[in-house]
Design a protein around this motif. Structure first.
Motif, PDB file in Angstrom:
ATOM      1  N   TRP A 515      -0.811 -35.467  -1.740  1.00  0.00           N
ATOM      2  CA  TRP A 515      -1.466 -35.469  -3.057  1.00  0.00           C
ATOM      3  C   TRP A 515      -0.566 -34.794  -4.080  1.00  0.00           C
ATOM      4  O   TRP A 515      -0.364 -35.286  -5.191  1.00  0.00           O
ATOM      5  N   MET A 516      -0.003 -33.670  -3.694  1.00  0.00           N
ATOM      6  CA  MET A 516       0.859 -32.917  -4.605  1.00  0.00           C
ATOM      7  C   MET A 516       2.104 -33.728  -4.959  1.00  0.00           C
ATOM      8  O   MET A 516       2.571 -33.709  -6.107  1.00  0.00           O
ATOM      9  N   THR A 517       2.632 -34.464  -3.973  1.00  0.00           N
ATOM     10  CA  THR A 517       3.808 -35.302  -4.223  1.00  0.00           C
ATOM     11  C   THR A 517       3.510 -36.316  -5.330  1.00  0.00           C
ATOM     12  O   THR A 517       4.321 -36.531  -6.231  1.00  0.00           O
ATOM     13  N   GLY A 518       2.327 -36.920  -5.268  1.00  0.00           N
ATOM     14  CA  GLY A 518       1.942 -37.896  -6.283  1.00  0.00           C
ATOM     15  C   GLY A 518       1.806 -37.238  -7.653  1.00  0.00           C
ATOM     16  O   GLY A 518       2.215 -37.794  -8.671  1.00  0.00           O
ATOM     17  N   LEU A 519       1.254 -36.036  -7.680  1.00  0.00           N
ATOM     18  CA  LEU A 519       1.054 -35.347  -8.963  1.00  0.00           C
ATOM     19  C   LEU A 519       2.397 -35.085  -9.631  1.00  0.00           C
ATOM     20  O   LEU A 519       2.529 -35.177 -10.848  1.00  0.00           O
ATOM     21  N   VAL A 563       8.202 -26.647  -3.789  1.00  0.00           N
ATOM     22  CA  VAL A 563       6.947 -26.419  -4.519  1.00  0.00           C
ATOM     23  C   VAL A 563       5.803 -27.138  -3.805  1.00  0.00           C
ATOM     24  O   VAL A 563       4.721 -26.574  -3.598  1.00  0.00           O
ATOM     25  N   ILE A 564       6.067 -28.382  -3.405  1.00  0.00           N
ATOM     26  CA  ILE A 564       5.017 -29.155  -2.704  1.00  0.00           C
ATOM     27  C   ILE A 564       4.618 -28.431  -1.428  1.00  0.00           C
ATOM     28  O   ILE A 564       3.425 -28.257  -1.132  1.00  0.00           O
ATOM     29  N   ALA A 565       5.615 -27.958  -0.672  1.00  0.00           N
ATOM     30  CA  ALA A 565       5.316 -27.260   0.579  1.00  0.00           C
ATOM     31  C   ALA A 565       4.516 -25.990   0.309  1.00  0.00           C
ATOM     32  O   ALA A 565       3.556 -25.675   1.023  1.00  0.00           O
ATOM     33  N   ALA A 566       4.876 -25.270  -0.737  1.00  0.00           N
ATOM     34  CA  ALA A 566       4.177 -24.025  -1.057  1.00  0.00           C
ATOM     35  C   ALA A 566       2.728 -24.302  -1.426  1.00  0.00           C
ATOM     36  O   ALA A 566       1.807 -23.601  -1.004  1.00  0.00           O
ATOM     37  N   GLY A 574      -1.281 -27.951   4.764  1.00  0.00           N
ATOM     38  CA  GLY A 574       0.069 -28.413   5.067  1.00  0.00           C
ATOM     39  C   GLY A 574       0.844 -27.342   5.821  1.00  0.00           C
ATOM     40  O   GLY A 574       0.572 -26.153   5.676  1.00  0.00           O
ATOM     41  N   VAL A 575       1.748 -27.772   6.660  1.00  0.00           N
ATOM     42  CA  VAL A 575       2.575 -26.826   7.389  1.00  0.00           C
ATOM     43  C   VAL A 575       4.027 -27.130   7.052  1.00  0.00           C
ATOM     44  O   VAL A 575       4.439 -28.283   7.046  1.00  0.00           O
ATOM     45  N   VAL A 581       8.574 -22.585   2.231  1.00  0.00           N
ATOM     46  CA  VAL A 581       7.345 -22.179   1.552  1.00  0.00           C
ATOM     47  C   VAL A 581       7.622 -20.968   0.659  1.00  0.00           C
ATOM     48  O   VAL A 581       7.191 -20.923  -0.507  1.00  0.00           O
ATOM     49  N   ALA A 582       8.386 -20.012   1.175  1.00  0.00           N
ATOM     50  CA  ALA A 582       8.683 -18.810   0.400  1.00  0.00           C
ATOM     51  C   ALA A 582       9.453 -19.176  -0.876  1.00  0.00           C
ATOM     52  O   ALA A 582       9.147 -18.703  -1.974  1.00  0.00           O
ATOM     53  N   ARG A 583      10.411 -20.072  -0.721  1.00  0.00           N
ATOM     54  CA  ARG A 583      11.201 -20.528  -1.872  1.00  0.00           C
ATOM     55  C   ARG A 583      10.278 -21.228  -2.879  1.00  0.00           C
ATOM     56  O   ARG A 583      10.344 -20.984  -4.078  1.00  0.00           O
ATOM     57  N   GLY A 584       9.380 -22.058  -2.352  1.00  0.00           N
ATOM     58  CA  GLY A 584       8.438 -22.769  -3.208  1.00  0.00           C
ATOM     59  C   GLY A 584       7.549 -21.798  -3.964  1.00  0.00           C
ATOM     60  O   GLY A 584       7.302 -21.956  -5.164  1.00  0.00           O
TER      61      GLY A 584
END
Ligand code: HEM
Ligand code: FES
Lengths: 681, 185
Positions: A515-519, A563-566, A574-575, A581-584
């Motif tokens: 979902w975030m990827t689409g946004l 960002v998406i992963a975070a 999401g995993v 994740v920290a970078r995101g």
């Protein structure tokens, strides 16, 4: 007669001596003899078997009914639950219940055949009038048992069918309302409806039936069998000639019943599948729920003709129902009771036969019509009605507009009206079929919940269903969210049409990386699945995604992925690798990136510009935005039309309770009980 | 009716009659077997049921068990499934716990009488156990006080004190009325 006088008593075997003893004290041999050695004038015939098969069917119901009784519990919190337990947990319970369920239907068919045989053969004529009347009463009792039995599982199907039936009973003049209240056991359906129906089903009705049956059979013996003329051959004995035919017929009936139960399972096995025996035999719907519409409500098939007959009187209001449900059936029963009298004359007998055939034909026709209406969509291709559908959509069904669109051409208008009626029938049928599909889904889900290791709470299975996100989520969504939001897998073939109609974001997979990827996709963010159909279509977020985010130097693809992963890790859906994740998270928090507008964790950004991304997509976050999107944590003043479902308008109750909001959040997140504890989505 | 009215008997009639009788009984029996068999199958279902493996359940804290050798009664709470209904944390029975002065070892006795399953209570003077049903009496450590209808002493249950002082009892039910202590499945 059969006492062997040749051998002295001391030389007889012990069994023989016991039999002699019993015969001496009870005279059973002559009773048995009397029972078996009845003369069958003109010889044994297949056409005489129907009465015996009915007795056999009834005995089967008594046997299976008593065993069911040993495990059935008649109360609103235990009826469905105990039947479910019989069906799914008890060894052989599915077979026991299956036989009772299918034999009940077989019994109705056998009744019709028995009646037909008696009328055709004129077996109601003197001196057998009283026995014919008894037979009619027996028939009504059996129908009464079928009706009362249908309620006992207390599932949606039985519950709604019985509500209709008892409401019709309320139409009887003068005593109707009182009668209804007595049968229902109070003003509302509940414990006492079940205890009363059960007492009727397993006590009063069968006891009355047995009494009547004894008299029916005694009279039958007194009058002897009414032989079909001309005789087929020399007279024969009831035992064994007719009994053999009867027994073969009974076996055939049982074979058919077992076939109906087992053939679907055997088919599955033949196709290499595994059979879940809990789903073999009688169906069990979802638990009865007075608050849940049930568009698939239909009586059992043998009462479908009555259901359809009532439609004939549509538009007559209560009078129509009174006429359809009480007057006409009453008149028909009266005619049948008069048959032995009318049948004294040859012409009368012909009338009776014709009447019976007409009645059965009528019943068959009405049943066929009912099925035709319900399943219409299965054999009409909706594509062939595309023109009518288009015209309907354009004109909203307005007659004048339709006439204008067709240039006032009479013939075309008439043809189109016919097509529009067909279209409506297809639509109604589609709605019914969809309701049946939904009923199956709900039933399967209720069963899945009931079989959880924790089993059913003391408050009953309805409680489980009412608190189940998988069941309630789609309903709540359709009722409260679906008028704006879509919930459709973007990969599904009809996604485009559904999205085009929506006026807010597609919430399918909300909280996931997808979902975030689409946004964050410049081609999608202003599309119908995201902000396209909202006031935010030309807002800052769209501007950011289509502007800043496209500056490949400031935002590398790896940054976007981080960002998406975070974000997917905020929702917990999401995993990803911890360092990504920290970078995101750093990027999201940074006041040069998302953090310039959004608060995230402790980045200190003021609320009010954009929503707080802390815990985005989590249960708590979702519940919060559903409860109050105007809260500064979410859209604040820039909220576009979304109601605050958890906020009470002055003095009133909120639109949704916090449990309902929680269920919506859980459903959107794909979190609900799954057999075997499967993971999300 | 009377046998005199039976049709004329042909020579092969007796054998045909026997065959017909056997067939009639066979078909009728087979047809009835289905509902009867299904019923018997289902009604035997309870034989497959067990109350699940015995497990240690926290009952109380060590401090709540008086160290004076006098037993005190505690409810055993466990999740319970009754056919289709699941009860979370319900009292499922009772145990007597006691410990000797100065000791940290707790002795647990099931409150179910080994005679016929009544609920064993303290006698009126508080000097021993007494079952209200048929007057079996037991000493505080569960031993039989003769004469006794109970064939065996009160049933001891495994008991341990966890770190932190929680007293845990392994809850089990035993067959009653026999001399041997045999756990129910
Ligand atoms: C003494 C005789 C009978 C007893 C004790 C008895 C008992 C029961 C019981 C305990 C149930 C509830 C279990 C369940 O729904 O699966 C039941 C259901 C039912 N009974 Fe009977 N019954 C008897 C005779 C009959 C007869 C003669 C008929 C039909 C003509 C009949 C038709 C039904 C039906 C349609 C159901 C609902 C079955 C289902 O779909 O679940 N019963 N009966
Ligand atoms: S049950 Fe306790 S003495 Fe009989």
């Amino acid at each position: 007669m059969s006492t062997p006088t040749g051998t002295p008593p001391s030389h007889r075997g012990p069994l023989r001596r016991l039999a002699d003893f019993l015969d001496d004290r009870t005279g059973y041999r002559s009773i048995v003899h009397e029972a078996l050695y009845e003369r069958v004038p003109g010889g044994a015939r297949w056409r005489y078997v129907w009465g015996s098969t009915l007795v056999f069917a009834f005995m089967t119901q008594v046997i299976t009914g008593l065993f069911l009784w040993a495990s059935y519990s008649a109360s609103a919190q235990t009826a469905w639950e105990s039947v479910h337990y019989i069906q799914h947990d008890m060894a052989g319970g599915w077979l026991l219940r299956g036989i009772h369920h299918v034999m009940a239907q077989a019994m109705v068919v056998l009744l019709a055949l028995h009646l037909l045989q008696v009328v055709i053969d004129g077996a109601y004529r003197a001196p057998r009038e009283v026995n014919f009347w008894l037979g009619l009463v027996l028939m009504l009792i059996v129908l009464g048992m079928a009706l009362t039995g249908y309620l006992l599982p207390w599932d949606q199907k039985g519950y709604w069918a019985t509500r209709v039936a008892t409401n019709l009973a309320g139409l009887v003049p003068l005593v109707g309302p009182a009668l209804q209240q007595l049968v229902v056991g109070g003003p509302d359906y509940g414990h006492h409806t079940l205890t009363r129906f059960f007492a009727l089903h397993a006590g009063f009705l069968p006891a009355t039936l047995v009494l009547m049956l004894v008299v029916h059979l005694a009279l039958f013996r007194r009058h002897g069998l009414h032989a079909k003329q001309p005789p087929a051959g020399p007279d024969a004995m009831f035992w064994p000639d007719q009994v053999l035919k009867d027994a073969v017929a009974m076996l055939a009936v049982m074979a058919v019943v077992l076939g109906v139960i087992l053939v679907p399972a055997l088919r599955t096995m033949a196709a290499g599948g595994t059979v879940d025996w809990g789903h073999v035999g009688a169906e069990l719907g979802a638990p009865a729920d007075p608050s849940q519409p049930y568009a698939a409500a239909r009586p059992e098939w043998y009462f479908l003709f009555l259901f359809q007959f009532l439609k004939v009187f549509e538009g007559w209001g209560a009078t129509g129902e009174f006429v359809g449900a009480i007057v006409v059936p009453g008149v028909i029963m009266a005619v049948m009771f008069l048959m032995p009298i009318v049948g004294r004359w040859n012409l009368g007998h012909r009338f009776n036969v014709a009447f019976t055939f007409a009645l059965l034909a009528g019943v068959g026709l009405l049943t066929g019509l009912a099925l035709h209406e319900d399943y219409y969509a299965l054999w009409v291709d909706r594509g062939s009605l595309a023109d009518a559908e288009r015209l309907f959509a354009e004109t909203g069904g307005d007659e004048r507009k339709i006439a204008a669109a067709l240039g006032g051409d009479r013939a075309r208008i008439a043809a189109m009206e016919k097509r529009l009626r067909t279209l409506e029938k297809v639509r109604n049928s589609e709605a019914f079929l969809a309701a049946v599909r939904q009923a199956r889904i709900d039933a399967a889900r209720a069963s899945e919940l009931a079989l959880r290791p924790e089993r059913i709470p003391p408050a009953g299975a309805l409680e489980l269903v009412r608190q189940d996100p998988a069941t309630q989520g789609p309903r709540l969504f359709a009722q409260h969210c679906g008028s704006c939001h879509a919930h459709v897998d973007p990969a599904s073939p009809d996604a485009a049409t559904i999205l085009a109609k929506s006026s807010a974001a597609n919430l399918h997979g909300f909280g996931t990386a997808a979902w975030m990827t689409g946004l964050l996709d410049p081609n999608q963010v202003a599309g119908p699945a995201y902000f396209g159909n909202t006031a935010h279509a030309d807002g800052d977020m769209v501007g950011f995604v289509q502007g800043d985010l496209q500056d490949a130097e400031a935002w590398t693809p790896a940054d976007t992925q981080a960002v998406i992963a975070a974000m997917a890790s905020e929702s917990g859906l999401g995993v990803a690798a911890p360092d990504v994740v920290a970078r995101g998270r750093e990027l999201v928090a940074s006041d040069e990136r998302c953090g310039s507008c959004h608060r995230f964790r402790d980045n200190g950004t003021e609320l009010g510009t954009a929503c707080d991304l802390t815990g985005w997509g989590s249960r708590e976050w979702l519940a919060g935005i559903i409860a109050d999107p105007t809260h500064e944590r979410f859209y604040g003043a820039s909220n576009d039309r979304m109601p605050s479902f958890g906020k009470a308008a002055d003095g009133g109750a909120p639109q949704l309770t916090s449990e309902q909001i929680g269920m919506l959040a859980d459903w959107l997140r794909g979190e609900w009980y799954r057999k075997g504890g499967g993971a999300h989505r | 009716m009377h046998p005199e009215t039976s049709p004329p008997v042909s020579p092969e009639a007796p054998r045909r009659g026997f065959l017909a009788k056997a067939l009639a009984l066979g078909c009728g029996g087979l047809a009835t077997l289905a509902p009867l068999g299904a019923g018997v199958w289902a009604i035997l279902d309870p034989l497959r049921r067990t109350s699940g493996a015995a497990a240690f359940r926290p009952v109380t804290d060590l401090a709540a068990v008086p160290a004076d050798g006098v037993p005190r009664r505690f409810a055993v709470v466990a999740d319970r499934v009754d056919a289709w209904t699941g009860f979370a944390a319900e009292p499922v029975g009772a145990v007597y716990l006691r410990r000797e002065p100065g000791s940290d070892t707790v002795q647990a006795l099931s409150a179910t009488c080994p005679h016929a399953g009544c609920f064993v209570e303290m006698n009126a003077t508080g000097t021993c156990f007494r079952c209200p049903c048929h007057n079996s009496a037991f000493t505080f450590d569960g031993g039989i006080v003769e004469p006794s209808p109970s064939p065996r002493p009160m049933d001891g249950l495994e008991c341990r004190v966890a770190e932190g002082g929680a007293v845990e009892v392994k809850w089990e039910n035993f067959y009653t009325g026999i001399a041997a202590k045999v756990a129910r499945p």
